[in-house]
Design a protein around this motif. Structure first.
Motif, PDB file in Angstrom:
ATOM      1  N   ASN A 157      83.838  10.246 -73.587  1.00 14.65           N
ATOM      2  CA  ASN A 157      84.284   9.273 -72.578  1.00 14.65           C
ATOM      3  C   ASN A 157      83.154   8.823 -71.661  1.00 14.65           C
ATOM      4  O   ASN A 157      83.307   7.860 -70.914  1.00 14.65           O
ATOM      5  N   GLN A 196      91.716  12.904 -75.846  1.00 13.50           N
ATOM      6  CA  GLN A 196      91.805  13.592 -74.547  1.00 13.50           C
ATOM      7  C   GLN A 196      91.456  15.078 -74.597  1.00 13.50           C
ATOM      8  O   GLN A 196      91.444  15.745 -73.571  1.00 13.50           O
ATOM      9  N   SER A 197      91.211  15.604 -75.789  1.00 11.01           N
ATOM     10  CA  SER A 197      90.974  17.053 -75.880  1.00 11.01           C
ATOM     11  C   SER A 197      89.668  17.414 -75.175  1.00 11.01           C
ATOM     12  O   SER A 197      88.713  16.627 -75.138  1.00 11.01           O
ATOM     13  N   CYS A 198      89.644  18.626 -74.623  1.00  6.36           N
ATOM     14  CA  CYS A 198      88.461  19.100 -73.887  1.00  6.36           C
ATOM     15  C   CYS A 198      87.208  18.978 -74.729  1.00  6.36           C
ATOM     16  O   CYS A 198      86.150  18.565 -74.226  1.00  6.36           O
ATOM     17  N   GLN A 238      85.730  15.449 -74.589  1.00  9.84           N
ATOM     18  CA  GLN A 238      85.656  14.724 -73.315  1.00  9.84           C
ATOM     19  C   GLN A 238      84.319  14.013 -73.138  1.00  9.84           C
ATOM     20  O   GLN A 238      84.242  12.958 -72.507  1.00  9.84           O
ATOM     21  N   GLU A 252      78.840  21.492 -76.725  1.00  8.99           N
ATOM     22  CA  GLU A 252      78.939  20.113 -76.244  1.00  8.99           C
ATOM     23  C   GLU A 252      77.578  19.409 -76.328  1.00  8.99           C
ATOM     24  O   GLU A 252      77.498  18.249 -76.740  1.00  8.99           O
TER      25      GLU A 252
END
Ligand SMILES: [Zn+2]
Length: 479
Positions: free
Chosen positions: A43, A35-37, A40, A155
């Motif tokens: 997902n 769930q960490s930023c 993300q 990212e």
């Protein structure tokens, strides 16, 4: 498909006397990791990404051996519980130094390979300040490194590493790596991708990606403050088939980096001694002036506890300056004990590395204390004769506007802001009416040619200015 993910992410100056220990890492496991930023983006894939362990620390000194072994053992145990998996994604920095090791990421990646076996593809994302080795290349199948410094594509890099992995799994490809180590080392401050020559060198990578057979092109500046045999810049291509055209692309990229070696410099930032920079700041008819105290930059591996710039400011009775921040747990705790509004005599600085520098001892007034139940998150704003200082319990940067506003500080209201930084962060750079960088002393001193005890680094420019070099490509053992 099931893909395990995790890793370890830090950068360590071998010139720092402090050690990175368990409490310096933010460790995420299982759901907290999922769930960490930072993860993300996983997902968005239709595939199952199975979390293991990810440990991350602010850059610093060498990682204590026991700390590393603890994290590695837990990571490998968790990785075993995910088996069988179709692939592995490792989110690494690449410039970790562990006590008694010269290739810490090589050890971690090789251990990963030993758990998942030869048939399982492993893809890694890397910071462009990471160092590579034959062992790393031989145990990976895919690698993608950041293409921006300051890093604004973290990212995107993870997405590239995972897209490649999934593409290869779906199409049953067995990719390989071509690595060309380049014997050049530059501090990050001389190799920002916003300035030449890095700007044009990195701009080519997208086009190299488009060549047939190339899955990803990476160019790594490497990490200069690590005296290790593997410390170099690198050109790396992940390719879907072993052909000479791809090899030539990697060689050309490396040759271009080498040819540009004399061109790397501090961009548009004015650099000088602390005294020179404070002279220029005082003369500036515009504000805020932002001065980067580069030798003690914690995001490069500096300790972050030095008070020399503060000492200069006080000696010359500089008005309207903000120093953010100085890591000093005892002084921070003394402010919390005294309370807001209290005046007290403090020794500031040189508590994490007492051998490295001298403290400033002075009367201060406590202006503001950050509300927190977590002792390591304490931050005290103090005032000393017109100079405002943020003291912190832990080593940390002040790179974001919110780091200041959360303490009730407005950068624009000061004539001079002093941050422990190299090039300014994307948040701070647009605010600076004048950007100065002092080439100060510290564990990430920009005077790299003056670094002591270069025992392990291979012959490298600029340490060996007359070095002759011809690029040669190393294919990974698995390609
Ligand atoms: Zn970096």
């Amino acid at each position: 498909m099931r893909i395990a993910f995790g890793g370890i992410h830090t950068e360590c100056s071998t010139y720092s006397r402090i050690r990175s220990r368990v409490q310096d890492f933010r460790v995420l496991r299982a759901n907290a990791l999922r769930q960490s930023c930072a993860f993300q983006f996983l997902n968005r894939y239709p595939h199952e990404f199975v979390p293991t362990l990810h440990a991350r620390a602010v850059p610093g000194g060498p990682v204590e051996r026991a700390t590393y072994e603890l994290f590695k053992a837990e990571f490998l145990e968790l990785l075993k519980t995910t088996l069988p998996v179709d692939g592995v994604y490792l989110a690494m920095h690449g410039a970790m130094f562990v006590e008694g090791m010269h290739d810490a990421e090589g050890d971690w990646i090789e251990a990963t390979r030993s758990i998942v076996g030869e048939a399982c593809p492993v893809s890694a994302s890397y910071d462009l300040h990471g160092n590579l080795s034959k062992r790393i290349i031989d145990n990976l199948d895919m690698l993608s490194a950041y293409r921006t410094a300051p890093h604004i594509d973290v990212e995107e890099t993870g997405i590239r590493a995972c897209n490649m992995l999934i593409h290869c799994l779906e199409n049953k490809l067995r990719p390989g790596l071509i690595w060309v180590p380049i014997p050049v080392l530059m501090p990050g401050e001389k190799s920002s991708t916003e300035d030449q020559p890095a700007k044009r060198l990195y701009a080519q990578l997208e086009n190299i990606d488009k060549h047939a057979g190339v899955l990803d092109a990476s160019l790594l500046v490497g990490y200069v403050w690590a005296d290790e045999p593997r410390s170099t810049a690198s050109a790396v291509l992940t390719v879907s088939n072993k052909d000479s055209a791809s090899e030539q692309l990697a060689i050309t990229l490396a040759q271009q980096y080498w040819d540009a070696r004399q061109e790397f410099d501090f961009g548009g930032v004015r650099t000088g001694s602390i005294a020179e920079c404070l002279d220029w700041a005082a003369e500036a008819g515009t504000k805020p002036v932002i001065l980067a105290d580069s030798g003690d930059n914690p995001t490069g591996g500096g300790v972050g506890d030095r008070a020399e710039v503060l000492e200069h400011l006080l000696r010359r009775s500089f008005r309207s300056a903000l120093v953010a921040g100085i890591a000093d747990p005892p002084a921070t705790n003394a402010c919390y004990a005294a309370g807001e509004g209290a005046t007290l005599r403090l020794s500031i600085g040189a508590t994490l590395d007492p051998e490295g520098s001298q403290p400033v001892i002075t009367e201060t007034r406590v202006v503001f204390l950050a509300k927190t139940d977590e002792p390591s998150e304490r931050q005290a704003v103090i005032s000393i004769n017109g100079v405002t200082v943020v003291l912190t319990s832990r080593r940390r940067p002040f790179h974001h506007i919110r780091d200041f506003t959360s303490l009730g500080l407005s950068i624009e209201s000061f004539h001079l802001l002093v941050v422990k930084s190299g090039y300014l962060s994307p948040d701070l750079a647009p605010l600076a009416k004048l950007n100065l960088m002092t080439l100060s002393d510290g564990a990430v001193n920009q005077d790299i040619e003056g670094l002591p005890a270069n025992q392990f680094r291979p012959p490298t420019f600029p340490f060996n200015r007359n070095l002759q070099w011809t690029p040669s490509a190393v294919w990974s053992a698995r390609s």
